[in-house]
Write an enzyme that holds these catalytic residues in place. Structure first.
Site, mmCIF file in Angstrom:
data_model
loop_
_atom_site.group_PDB
_atom_site.id
_atom_site.type_symbol
_atom_site.label_atom_id
_atom_site.label_comp_id
_atom_site.label_asym_id
_atom_site.label_seq_id
_atom_site.Cartn_x
_atom_site.Cartn_y
_atom_site.Cartn_z
ATOM 1 N N ASN A 214 0.827 -1.155 0.113
ATOM 2 C CA ASN A 214 0.001 0.031 0.117
ATOM 3 C C ASN A 214 0.914 1.300 0.026
ATOM 4 O O ASN A 214 1.502 1.356 0.755
ATOM 5 C CB ASN A 214 -1.076 -0.085 1.217
ATOM 6 C CG ASN A 214 -2.070 0.997 1.173
ATOM 7 O OD1 ASN A 214 -1.869 2.143 0.767
ATOM 8 N ND2 ASN A 214 -3.159 0.779 1.818
ATOM 9 N N CYS A 219 -5.328 1.130 -1.120
ATOM 10 C CA CYS A 219 -5.732 -0.111 -1.205
ATOM 11 C C CYS A 219 -6.865 -0.328 -2.168
ATOM 12 O O CYS A 219 -7.451 -1.387 -2.835
ATOM 13 C CB CYS A 219 -6.182 -0.455 0.300
ATOM 14 S SG CYS A 219 -7.206 0.907 0.912
ATOM 15 N N HIS A 466 -11.226 1.279 3.772
ATOM 16 C CA HIS A 466 -10.369 0.406 3.404
ATOM 17 C C HIS A 466 -11.030 -0.515 2.529
ATOM 18 O O HIS A 466 -12.234 -1.034 2.432
ATOM 19 C CB HIS A 466 -9.807 -0.296 4.553
ATOM 20 C CG HIS A 466 -8.668 -1.299 4.385
ATOM 21 N ND1 HIS A 466 -7.492 -0.847 3.852
ATOM 22 C CD2 HIS A 466 -8.390 -2.503 4.581
ATOM 23 C CE1 HIS A 466 -6.726 -1.959 3.626
ATOM 24 N NE2 HIS A 466 -7.314 -2.886 4.012
ATOM 25 N N ASP A 483 -5.658 -8.429 0.935
ATOM 26 C CA ASP A 483 -5.917 -7.381 1.715
ATOM 27 C C ASP A 483 -4.626 -6.701 1.649
ATOM 28 O O ASP A 483 -3.684 -6.872 2.677
ATOM 29 C CB ASP A 483 -6.358 -7.703 3.326
ATOM 30 C CG ASP A 483 -6.483 -6.454 4.006
ATOM 31 O OD1 ASP A 483 -6.296 -5.183 3.541
ATOM 32 O OD2 ASP A 483 -6.906 -6.688 5.205
#
Length: 1126
Positions: A214, A219, A466, A483
């Protein structure tokens, strides 16, 4: 405080810790620790306001979830910057709420959740909480403002929340209901979650896949890139895009994407996206702006489509993602049908009011009837009743569904996130119910049965959050969660049901107590779905291997990987090696006066050797002989030492015993800090191949720099051994020889002692011994010709100390016009010690401006690469160095403006932009009014009267507050202007009509607003537009009579006016009126939520061109649009 127990662990959603946000621009809404916006240290005084907090139930064990209510009395009279609530316990931890009643350097209420005992917690503590903060509306609870987020609290960020929670204007307006009897009620719902060990997880080992790093707030991009990468047919075609070995990834989107996909396929660790974002032409600020997945998806698709034109993979984007639908309008009573074919790359589906994807598709193809006033104008047939709708001609192999989780709420006048429950199936059948979604032209032989491939999730609120993705790369039963850097295996329940949204209800801890169940909105829910058509599965989920990757790309990327692997290996083996940095006379000659002025050398630019620690130093000397061509017997090495005054100098030569040791042992002797470097100075006799001379305790090694005041030049001229008992006067002929001066030239000597934080450079007495002058090994002597009277006056810096002072403090500043904040306009060389007046004087001089006080400067925000929101006040900062500092970073950029009046004068004034509406002409003129801050609205009106054209000399003016096409306030003439905000609200001035001055006892003054119904919404939503106004209505007056007056006032032609509808609106709900209705009878209730919520509405289409002065009301464009520049 309502105390609850948690559900069983397997039912709890395990939130992932988020990467710490980078500091960003002070934006409209940003989740930040409160300290981010504090200018300078803040005193921690806390007002003792009359506050109460309620505990609704007491439980024996402290629960992981709880609600805390804080009632703050005398809110508007709080005379403090910040205020803390009482401490409350959740999850075994102490918490409290922190509010800034007048805003944390913004014109919004600022509110945070704070770890109450953070200063007493052990080193390295952290805790993770999901929480919401609310300001309760005490008149209408549904208007309460609630914002949710989650955060990993730690010592560095022990509070977290919302700097711009709600505008102060709304909070302090007594009619809005947030302050009642000067009491404000604040609530916190907190759920403490278990922290997972984020960093020890090896994604490749556990799942076979790697994540993406990131870059700040990227993200949203990472989740999309992972989804696209896991469509193998797409990846294969990206690999087949033509690129050459001369392309650079940072300048070529195809190459950057190929490189990224290759690394995702073959790397063992997470992959960086910087090359790709640079190829987009994004600066670092763009990386920190959190954009919209859908917007990025469209822009990226368009860019790739464009780059694929004329290549072997032309048309890939269309083949994969493009479908077509048909818009039709079909007349009911005559044989007329209009159709239009349109393509789409993704479909936007309504979430609000729809229980699942099928309900959204049903809504998409819903037939709208055009009848009554809304008839369709058909060619040759005139106005006709008709049916309007959309049907699909074909669906693409890869179907991208964007779920409309974000909507504009007109009632709350803000963007909101729809967290409603919304289901989506593993298999989606778009041929259902006899192909109800398909047009008659659709190819019925194609079976539109789709399998779910990926679920993109948004976790958080409307102003940030997020993104991550659940993907099943091969369409098997195994799902994976991507993620950012972390990839985990997940089951189908986590990927599907837990992303439906809706509310999670935690059972009450004490059923005997009368406490409401603790409901937590699931802030994580699906935002985009990708389905793959079953019949195209084999084609799309194809095999992609090395032969699909161009050879030059394979070679380049393999080399990159090998270099990276080598670096990793070096890092892993670093403890076995020492880096030895060897400085030589040549380095000093090259660097002093160019790269450096102080000390002797920049060790990062000298020859370095990577030597195994167990190797003996004598063997290392052989390596030096081989590399540098200096025989071993001619080498003498000196250790460097960091002195207490922070200078770094050669300290002593190595002893024969030390040279017999291993390199590793030596390092320990020389360097207490124990880092893996050894710095040495290599002494070699200059000009002749002989061993270094024998050195006695009496010998001192000195280094010499020569200064030329006329050229403002400092250079290194060599080194000498001197005797401690000797005097400088004895070496003057030698120094003159080194400088190229005549043997009897008069010279002055100075010792360069230190340069941090200030320069210390003192004259050396030539007749005193070196030892008495406290000179020692490694000291630096600067010398120059003795200044001659008259000549030295012409030099800016006549001696060594003044020159070193100049060099130490000089600062080249790049100046930019505040209107063009991305472009350097000019550079000035200034001194960090320059005072405010010196700086503006130099800028004024450069711009050819006589009055420097008309220059206003603004500092630079190093994180956002933007100007700071507040300019520098007149003499508000003492020195240039203060102007260039942003937190712990120093910039070299300042922004300037040229004002029309001196800045000290402007600071004593309040500037207001007032839109004057002429009473008879259809024109609006913006006037800038500047008055002393203690002035009143009456003074504004008097000033305005001298600037505007009035209908008659005695006309009365009034000032109104207009916001989103509604009138919120008529300002009393006595109101002070200091607190009036024209950034968010439009200030409108107008003449008071004569009819309003003579109101009868039963006459009423009502608000009249223009509105449209927004058909795109699932329920009737009213959207106001145009200019609102007041109207006097008289008792017994019918709508027909009122309409006549409105038409005359607005001068609307009959044909257009006949299409207008009239409604009484209360709280946004229209109640349509007939011509015979008595208008005044509707405006009887007085217990309404503010006068602006009850008005006469004029429903018609908005044909007026948008006036530019309304631009400051577009504050909902809180993001820059996504742009890819290359």
């Amino acid at each position: 405080m309502t105390l609850m127990t948690p559900p069983p662990l397997d039912q709890q959603q395990q939130p992932q810790p988020q990467p710490q946000p980078q500091p960003q621009q002070e934006d409209d809404e940003m989740l930040v620790p409160n300290t981010d916006l504090l200018e300078g240290p803040q005193p921690m005084e806390v007002a003792q306001a009359e506050t109460t907090s309620t505990v609704e139930a007491q439980a024996v064990d402290d629960p992981p979830s709880a609600r805390f209510t804080w009632t703050i009395d005398n809110f508007s009279r709080l005379n403090t910057k910040k205020l803390y609530s009482d401490v409350f316990f959740v999850g075994g931890y102490k918490w409290r709420i922190l509010v800034f009643p007048k805003g944390n350097n913004v014109d919004h209420l600022s509110m945070y959740l704070d770890v109450a005992d953070s200063t007493n917690l052990p080193y390295g503590w952290s805790r993770y909480a999901q929480f919401s903060l609310s300001v309760i509306n005490q008149i209408h609870n549904k208007y309460s403002i609630r914002k949710e987020t989650q955060h990993q609290f730690n010592a560095r960020e022990s509070d977290w929340g919302f700097t711009s929670f709600m505008p102060l204007g709304e909070l302090y307006d007594p009619g809005r209901g947030y302050l009642v009897n000067d009491t404000c009620i604040v609530e916190a719902d907190v759920a403490v979650r278990r922290v997972v060990d984020y960093w020890s997880h090896d994604s490749k080992k556990e799942t076979g896949f790697v994540g993406l790093k990131n870059q700040g707030a990227t993200c949203y991009m990472n989740s999309l890139l992972q989804t696209l990468y896991h469509i193998p047919y797409f990846r294969k075609n990206v690999y087949h895009m033509p690129t050459t070995e001369n392309d650079m990834p940072t300048g070529s989107i195809p190459l950057a994407l190929q490189s990224l996909f290759y690394k995702l396929q073959y790397s063992d660790t997470s992959v960086a996206t910087k090359e790709l974002t640079k190829s987009f032409g994004w600066d670092t600020y763009d990386s920190f702006m959190q954009h919209d997945v859908q917007e990025l998806n469209r822009v990226l698709s368009e860019k790739l489509e464009d780059k694929m034109k004329g290549t072997v993979v032309e048309g890939t984007i269309q083949q994969l993602f493009e479908g077509h639908h048909m818009n039709y309008i079909e007349c009911i009573n005559v044989d007329y049908k209009s159709t239009r074919k349109e393509s789409f790359y993704d479909l936007q589906l309504d979430v609000k009011g729809c229980r699942d994807v099928y309900a959204s598709f049903d809504k998409y193809v819903e037939v709208e009837r055009l009848e009554g006033d809304n008839k369709y104008h058909a060619e040759r047939y005139g106005l006709q009743d008709a049916r309007k709708g959309v049907l699909f001609i074909d669906f693409p192999p890869v179907l991208q569904l964007q779920l409309k989780r974000f909507e504009y709420d007109f009632m709350r006048d803000t963007m909101v996130k729809i967290n409603d429950r919304y289901e989506f199936p593993l298999e989606l059948d778009l041929d259902r119910e006899n192909g109800k979604y398909l047009s008659p032209d659709a190819d019925k032989t194609v079976r539109n049965l789709y399998i779910l491939h990926s679920v993109l999730v948004h976790s958080g609120g409307v102003h940030g959050g997020h993104y991550y993705a659940y993907i099943r790369p091969t369409l098997s039963d195994q799902w994976f969660k991507f993620d950012d850097e972390r990839v985990t295996k997940e089951d189908v329940k986590r990927a599907l049901e837990e992303q439906y949204g809706g509310e999670e209800e935690l059972p009450p801890a004490n059923p005997g107590f009368n406490n409401s169940p603790f409901k937590f909105t699931k802030y994580s829910n699906a935002y985009m779905l990708v389905y793959i058509r079953k019949s195209d599965k084999e084609k799309i989920i194809c095999n992609v291997d090395e032969k699909d990757i161009a050879e030059h790309l394979r070679i380049r990327l393999k080399k990159e990987q090998e270099e990276k692997e080598q670096k990793r290996k070096e890092k892993a083996e670093a403890h076995l090696y020492t880096i030895i940095k060897v400085a030589r006379n040549e380095d000093l000659l090259e660097q002093i006066g160019r790269d450096i002025y102080f000390d002797l050398v920049d060790h990062d630019k000298v020859h370095s050797f990577r030597i195994q620690k167990q190797k003996s130093f004598n063997l290392f000397k052989e390596e030096v002989a081989k590399d540098l061509g200096i025989p071993v017997q001619f080498q003498r090495f000196w250790l460097w030492a960091k002195r207490q005054n922070h200078t770094y100098r050669p300290n002593r030569p190595l002893t024969p015993q030390e040279e017999a040791q291993s390199v590793g042992q030596l390092r320990e002797v020389s360097n207490k800090a124990n880092n893996a470097e050894l710095k040495l100075f290599l002494e070699v006799e200059l000009g002749q191949p002989v061993p270094p001379p024998e050195r006695t305790k009496e010998d001192i090694l000195l280094f010499f720099k020569l200064y030329d005041p006329s050229k403002e030049e400092l250079r290194y001229v060599g080194r000498l051994f001197v005797k401690g008992s000797g005097k400088p006067v004895e070496i003057l002929p030698k120094l003159n020889e080194m400088a190229g001066f005549s043997a009897d030239e008069e010279i002055e000597l100075y010792e360069e002692i230190k340069f941090e934080p200030t320069i210390m450079c003192e004259r050396i007495d030539k007749k005193v011994t070196f030892r008495a002058s406290q000179l020692e090994d490694g000291d630096i002597v600067c010398f120059q010709k003795s200044p001659q009277v008259g000549i030295s006056d012409q030099c800016r810096y006549p001696d060594v100390p003044s020159f070193l002072d100049y060099v130490h403090n000089r600062q080249v500043v790049r100046f930019r016009s505040l209107e063009k904040p991305k472009e350097d306009e000019f550079c000035l060389e200034l001194s960090k010690l320059h005072e405010y007046d010196d700086v503006v004087e130099r800028v004024a001089q450069h711009l050819g401006l006589d009055d420097p006080s008309k220059i206003r400067l603004t500092s630079h925000n190093c994180y956002s690469q933007q100007p700071k929101p507040q300019p520098i006040k007149y003499r508000g900062l003492e020195h240039l160095s203060d102007m260039l500092v942003h937190y712990n970073q120093t910039s070299d950029i300042l922004y300037y403006e040229v004002l029309d009046i001196p800045l000290p004068e402007l600071q004593g004034l309040k500037t207001l932009k007032v839109a004057f509406h002429h009473s008879t002409k259809d024109e609006v003129v913006i006037h800038t009014i500047r008055l002393p801050k203690q002035s009143t609205v009456g003074d504004v009106i008097n000033d305005l009267k001298m600037k505007v054209e009035l209908s008659h000399p005695n006309a009365e003016l009034r000032l109104l507050e207009v916001f989103y096409h509604k009138i919120y306030k008529i300002f009393p003439l006595s109101e002070k202007i200091e607190n009036i905000n024209d950034q968010y609200w439009t200030l409108r001035a107008e003449e008071v009509p004569e009819e309003e001055k003579n109101l009868g006892p039963h006459d009423r003054l009502i608000h009249v607003y223009h509105f449209m119904k927004d058909t795109a919404q699932n329920q009737v939503q009213v959207q106001n537009f145009g200019e609102p106004f007041f109207l006097v209505i008289r008792e017994g007056e019918t709508l027909a009579e009122v309409k006549e007056r409105i038409q005359k006032k607005l001068q609307v032609p009959d044909e257009e006016f006949s299409k207008w509808k009239f409604a009484f609106l209360s709280l946004g709900r229209p109640d349509y009126l007939q011509d015979s209705d008595i208008v005044s009878s509707r405006f009887q209730r007085r217990d309404v939520y503010g006068a602006w919520e009850q008005y006469l509405g004029l429903e018609h289409t908005d044909n007026a061109p948008k006036r530019s002065y309304a631009a400051n009301q577009n504050r909902h464009t809180f993001e820059k649009p996504v742009k890819i520049y290359n």
